[in-house]
Design a protein around this motif. Sequence first.
Motif, PDB file in Angstrom:
ATOM      1  N   ASN A 110      13.398   5.453  -8.017  1.00 51.60           N
ATOM      2  CA  ASN A 110      12.034   5.194  -8.445  1.00 51.60           C
ATOM      3  C   ASN A 110      11.009   5.057  -7.329  1.00 51.60           C
ATOM      4  O   ASN A 110       9.914   4.609  -7.582  1.00 51.60           O
ATOM      5  N   LEU A 111      11.327   5.406  -6.103  1.00 48.33           N
ATOM      6  CA  LEU A 111      10.314   5.461  -5.055  1.00 48.33           C
ATOM      7  C   LEU A 111       9.800   6.889  -5.023  1.00 48.33           C
ATOM      8  O   LEU A 111      10.564   7.815  -4.802  1.00 48.33           O
ATOM      9  N   VAL A 112       8.512   7.075  -5.289  1.00 48.20           N
ATOM     10  CA  VAL A 112       8.003   8.437  -5.462  1.00 48.20           C
ATOM     11  C   VAL A 112       6.774   8.705  -4.615  1.00 48.20           C
ATOM     12  O   VAL A 112       6.116   7.779  -4.137  1.00 48.20           O
ATOM     13  N   GLY A 113       6.458   9.974  -4.475  1.00 47.25           N
ATOM     14  CA  GLY A 113       5.203  10.418  -3.871  1.00 47.25           C
ATOM     15  C   GLY A 113       4.962   9.921  -2.469  1.00 47.25           C
ATOM     16  O   GLY A 113       5.867   9.516  -1.762  1.00 47.25           O
ATOM     17  N   GLY A 114       3.696   9.942  -2.069  1.00 48.37           N
ATOM     18  CA  GLY A 114       3.316   9.437  -0.754  1.00 48.37           C
ATOM     19  C   GLY A 114       4.107  10.066   0.358  1.00 48.37           C
ATOM     20  O   GLY A 114       3.969  11.254   0.622  1.00 48.37           O
ATOM     21  N   GLN A 132       5.224   0.891   8.266  1.00 43.42           N
ATOM     22  CA  GLN A 132       5.445  -0.537   8.459  1.00 43.42           C
ATOM     23  C   GLN A 132       4.227  -1.358   8.054  1.00 43.42           C
ATOM     24  O   GLN A 132       4.355  -2.420   7.453  1.00 43.42           O
ATOM     25  N   LYS A 133       3.036  -0.841   8.327  1.00 44.05           N
ATOM     26  CA  LYS A 133       1.823  -1.594   8.003  1.00 44.05           C
ATOM     27  C   LYS A 133       1.616  -1.734   6.498  1.00 44.05           C
ATOM     28  O   LYS A 133       0.798  -2.523   6.053  1.00 44.05           O
ATOM     29  N   TRP A 134       2.352  -0.984   5.692  1.00 39.03           N
ATOM     30  CA  TRP A 134       2.260  -1.069   4.244  1.00 39.03           C
ATOM     31  C   TRP A 134       3.310  -2.004   3.653  1.00 39.03           C
ATOM     32  O   TRP A 134       3.471  -2.071   2.436  1.00 39.03           O
ATOM     33  N   LEU A 135       4.057  -2.701   4.503  1.00 36.14           N
ATOM     34  CA  LEU A 135       5.113  -3.601   4.042  1.00 36.14           C
ATOM     35  C   LEU A 135       4.756  -5.049   4.362  1.00 36.14           C
ATOM     36  O   LEU A 135       4.258  -5.348   5.451  1.00 36.14           O
ATOM     37  N   MET A 136       5.020  -5.935   3.424  1.00 38.39           N
ATOM     38  CA  MET A 136       4.843  -7.365   3.651  1.00 38.39           C
ATOM     39  C   MET A 136       6.224  -8.007   3.572  1.00 38.39           C
ATOM     40  O   MET A 136       6.941  -7.817   2.579  1.00 38.39           O
ATOM     41  N   PRO A 137       6.626  -8.717   4.629  1.00 34.31           N
ATOM     42  CA  PRO A 137       7.966  -9.313   4.617  1.00 34.31           C
ATOM     43  C   PRO A 137       8.089 -10.378   3.528  1.00 34.31           C
ATOM     44  O   PRO A 137       7.130 -11.089   3.232  1.00 34.31           O
ATOM     45  N   LEU A 138       9.256 -10.444   2.929  1.00 36.20           N
ATOM     46  CA  LEU A 138       9.557 -11.488   1.950  1.00 36.20           C
ATOM     47  C   LEU A 138      10.611 -12.388   2.583  1.00 36.20           C
ATOM     48  O   LEU A 138      11.762 -11.997   2.737  1.00 36.20           O
ATOM     49  N   ARG A 139      10.193 -13.572   2.957  1.00 35.11           N
ATOM     50  CA  ARG A 139      11.093 -14.529   3.598  1.00 35.11           C
ATOM     51  C   ARG A 139      10.916 -15.874   2.928  1.00 35.11           C
ATOM     52  O   ARG A 139       9.928 -16.135   2.263  1.00 35.11           O
ATOM     53  N   ASN A 170       0.871  -1.177   0.000  1.00 34.51           N
ATOM     54  CA  ASN A 170       0.000   0.000   0.000  1.00 34.51           C
ATOM     55  C   ASN A 170       0.902   1.218   0.000  1.00 34.51           C
ATOM     56  O   ASN A 170       2.038   1.154   0.480  1.00 34.51           O
ATOM     57  N   SER A 171       0.422   2.325  -0.515  1.00 34.36           N
ATOM     58  CA  SER A 171       1.248   3.524  -0.573  1.00 34.36           C
ATOM     59  C   SER A 171       0.382   4.710  -0.942  1.00 34.36           C
ATOM     60  O   SER A 171      -0.651   4.551  -1.596  1.00 34.36           O
ATOM     61  N   GLY A 172       0.817   5.885  -0.520  1.00 38.52           N
ATOM     62  CA  GLY A 172       0.174   7.111  -0.950  1.00 38.52           C
ATOM     63  C   GLY A 172       0.440   7.356  -2.431  1.00 38.52           C
ATOM     64  O   GLY A 172      -0.245   8.133  -3.079  1.00 38.52           O
ATOM     65  N   GLU A 211       2.177   3.999  -7.670  1.00 44.10           N
ATOM     66  CA  GLU A 211       3.274   3.434  -8.456  1.00 44.10           C
ATOM     67  C   GLU A 211       4.308   2.700  -7.601  1.00 44.10           C
ATOM     68  O   GLU A 211       5.126   1.952  -8.118  1.00 44.10           O
ATOM     69  N   ASN A 212       4.284   2.905  -6.279  1.00 43.45           N
ATOM     70  CA  ASN A 212       5.203   2.184  -5.393  1.00 43.45           C
ATOM     71  C   ASN A 212       4.681   0.792  -5.027  1.00 43.45           C
ATOM     72  O   ASN A 212       5.459  -0.063  -4.613  1.00 43.45           O
ATOM     73  N   ILE A 213       3.386   0.566  -5.166  1.00 44.11           N
ATOM     74  CA  ILE A 213       2.796  -0.715  -4.783  1.00 44.11           C
ATOM     75  C   ILE A 213       3.365  -1.815  -5.671  1.00 44.11           C
ATOM     76  O   ILE A 213       3.422  -1.681  -6.889  1.00 44.11           O
ATOM     77  N   GLY A 214       3.818  -2.893  -5.024  1.00 46.92           N
ATOM     78  CA  GLY A 214       4.402  -4.016  -5.750  1.00 46.92           C
ATOM     79  C   GLY A 214       5.909  -3.966  -5.862  1.00 46.92           C
ATOM     80  O   GLY A 214       6.526  -4.915  -6.324  1.00 46.92           O
TER      81      GLY A 214
END
Length: 105
Positions: free
Chosen positions: A64-68, A83-90, A15-17, A20-23
């Motif tokens: 390339n991390l923009v806005g929000g 932090q709540k907008w991040l999903m850990p990749l493990r 999630n992001s303000g 374009e940062n999502i994903g």
Amino acid sequence: MSHNFKPGALALIVNSGAPENIGKTVRLVEFVAPHGERFIHEGVMFNPRREDTWIVESLDGSKNLVGGYIQRNIMVSSGPCRQKWLMPLRGDFTPEQQKSREVSA
């Protein structure tokens, strides 16, 4: 919801303000606890954090991390993300097809 994030870990922006940062896959750099003071990162002043936040950096180093959370839509390779907008990749991300070939060999 605690994911036990640690510096250097990988995460996915879910999630992001700035849509374009999502994903995007990012590396966690530094935890920023909620507080009442502004802070500066890469020469940009950020407002106080109201919730748990991580400074994240793009994996490819591109700007390339923009806005929000990045003020004035400045394009930078790192910046704050809630932090709540991040999903850990493990774990093991090796494709299942490749794993089955390794087992048969």
